[in-house]
Design a protein around this motif. Structure first.
Motif, PDB file in Angstrom:
ATOM      1  N   CYS A  30      32.511  38.192  46.240  1.00 50.11           N
ATOM      2  CA  CYS A  30      33.185  39.562  46.531  1.00 50.11           C
ATOM      3  C   CYS A  30      32.303  40.545  45.917  1.00 50.11           C
ATOM      4  O   CYS A  30      31.844  40.685  45.003  1.00 50.11           O
ATOM      5  N   CYS A  34      38.720  43.889  42.203  1.00 46.38           N
ATOM      6  CA  CYS A  34      40.119  44.335  42.097  1.00 46.38           C
ATOM      7  C   CYS A  34      40.668  43.691  40.649  1.00 46.38           C
ATOM      8  O   CYS A  34      40.605  42.569  40.543  1.00 46.38           O
ATOM      9  N   CYS A  37      42.661  40.556  40.987  1.00 41.89           N
ATOM     10  CA  CYS A  37      42.208  39.564  41.617  1.00 41.89           C
ATOM     11  C   CYS A  37      41.025  38.949  40.897  1.00 41.89           C
ATOM     12  O   CYS A  37      40.765  37.834  40.598  1.00 41.89           O
TER      13      CYS A  37
HETATM   14 FE1  SF4 Z   1      37.704  41.101  46.304  1.00 42.65          FE
HETATM   15 FE2  SF4 Z   1      39.990  39.837  45.483  1.00 42.65          FE
HETATM   16 FE3  SF4 Z   1      39.770  42.580  45.767  1.00 42.65          FE
HETATM   17 FE4  SF4 Z   1      39.762  40.696  48.094  1.00 42.65          FE
HETATM   18  S1  SF4 Z   1      41.526  41.382  46.655  1.00 42.65           S
HETATM   19  S2  SF4 Z   1      38.367  42.331  47.553  1.00 42.65           S
HETATM   20  S3  SF4 Z   1      38.581  39.005  47.065  1.00 42.65           S
HETATM   21  S4  SF4 Z   1      38.625  40.917  44.251  1.00 42.65           S
END
Ligand code: SF4
Ligand code: SAM
Ligand code: SF4
Length: 344
Positions: A30, A34, A37
């Motif tokens: 990614c 985030c 996440c």
């Molecule tokens: Fe990336 Fe997780 Fe954010 Fe989706 S939620 S953009 S997978 S870091």
């Protein structure tokens, strides 16, 4: 005759839930970090993502989709990591589109690469896109995505997707004390734009986000907050297993949704299976482990053998993590798969 055969293959789990949706993670990578996440502290420059040979190829994914479709799957959602980081994703969409029985291909994305890629995806057969966006505030959004990405680019991606003719929804994960001040601005903005916004309760997925129950802002509170300013009325669900509770802004046909995975569990109608980027099958977002499908695929198992294997796995399924969490918030501190691994 063929119709009869395919009906016979439909499978239900031990709690009577059919297998209808398949979420496929096409990459574990990614471009965002985030905080809830893939926090930058844990997913730093030395983090080892899957090497290419461990990822399912497009041919392998399509073969699995064919097998799952015979078991009852009608809807496919591509996710990640960030699905748009996988090269030539439109080719995969085109391949899935050809599979008999699949009537819906959707994608969940952070939206940052959407404007440049969405037209090819739409042409290949993508129907719907869900864009994740947690704030309209430039500073807060940059902080939440961990990489300083700009809100403006995501909003542009959303408009390009809508102009291409895709059904666009926006998902906002709400964390109490972090982005709850963004609820009303988000609701107003997407009301004006005419895109359905869905609020998602912050969940205890994975092991890296340090989740605590008091960080969850219940959907009920969000609904009341919006209803005070912009009156809402409930809308009947569209289909069995719809996860969002839907509301309409009174006097309009514009909608808003709530995905209350923590406070109003919907396990009893959960028809979703998930496949991680390296080809492991997960039966629940909160599963501790998956079943390797890539090895038998590569070892030359036939479609029939794969189908029987998956059928037996689904028939034994008894996962209902969120319901159990609701009735017992203690004793759930087991190791769980990361959200970025299976894609939400
Ligand atoms: Fe990336 Fe997780 Fe954010 Fe989706 S939620 S953009 S997978 S870091
Ligand atoms: N990268 C894509 C994206 O962000 O849309 C797809 C993968 S991401 C894991 C899928 C969705 O999971 C996103 O909407 C994200 O906000 C959501 N998500 C991740 N961690 C979450 C958590 N702890 N609670 C609720 N939603 C979460
Ligand atoms: Fe489905 Fe598991 Fe979520 Fe329940 S907790 S709705 S079984 S994914």
């Amino acid at each position: 005759m063929i119709e009869l055969e395919s009906q016979e293959n439909k499978v239900v789990d031990s709690l009577g839930r059919p297998l209808r949706d398949l979420r496929i993670s096409v990459t574990d990578k990614c471009n965002f970090r985030c905080t809830y996440c893939m926090p930058a502290e844990l997913f730093g420059p030395d983090y080892e993502f899957l090497p290419k040979e461990k990822l399912l190829s497009f041919e392998e994914i399509t073969r699995l989709v064919q097998i799952f479709s015979r078991l009852g799957v009608e809807k496919i959602r591509l996710t990640g990591g960030e699905p748009l980081m996988r090269k030539n994703l439109d080719s995969l969409v085109g391949m899935i589109k050809q599979v008999e029985g699949i009537d819906d291909i959707a994608m969940t994305t952070n939206g940052s690469l959407l404007s440049e890629k969405v037209n090819a995806l739409k042409q290949a057969g993508l129907k719907r896109v869900t864009v994740s966006l947690d704030s309209l505030d430039v500073g807060r959004f940059g902080q939440l995505n961990g990489r300083g990405y700009q809100v403006e680019d995501i909003l542009h991606g959303i408009e390009v997707a809508a102009a291409a003719g895709l059904d666009v929804k926006v998902n906002m994960v709400v964390q109490r004390g972090i982005n709850d001040q963004d609820i009303l601005p988000m609701a107003k903005y997407f009301f004006e734009k005419g895109h359905t916004l869905r609020f998602i309760e912050f969940m205890d997925v994975g092991n890296s986000n340090g989740w605590k129950l008091d960080q969850v802002l219940p959907s009920r509170s969000i609904l009341e907050k919006i209803h005070e300013e912009m009156p809402l009325e409930p809308v009947e669900p569209n289909y069995y297993g719809e996860v969002a509770s839907r509301y309409r802004y009174k006097g309009t046909d514009k909608e808003i949704g709530f995905i209350s995975s923590v406070t109003q569990a919907f396990c009893s109608t959960c028809t979703r299976a998930r496949i991680s980027a390296e080809g492991h099958l997960y039966l629940c977002l909160f599963a501790s482990g998956g079943v390797d499908l890539r090895t038998p695929l590569r070892e030359g198992k036939t479609d029939e053998e794969m189908l029987e294997m998956i059928r037996k796995i689904w028939e034994k399924r008894e996962d209902r993590y969120s319901e159990i969490r609701l009735s017992n918030t203690t004793g759930l501190d087991r190791k769980k798969v990361e959200m970025s691994h299976i894609g939400g």
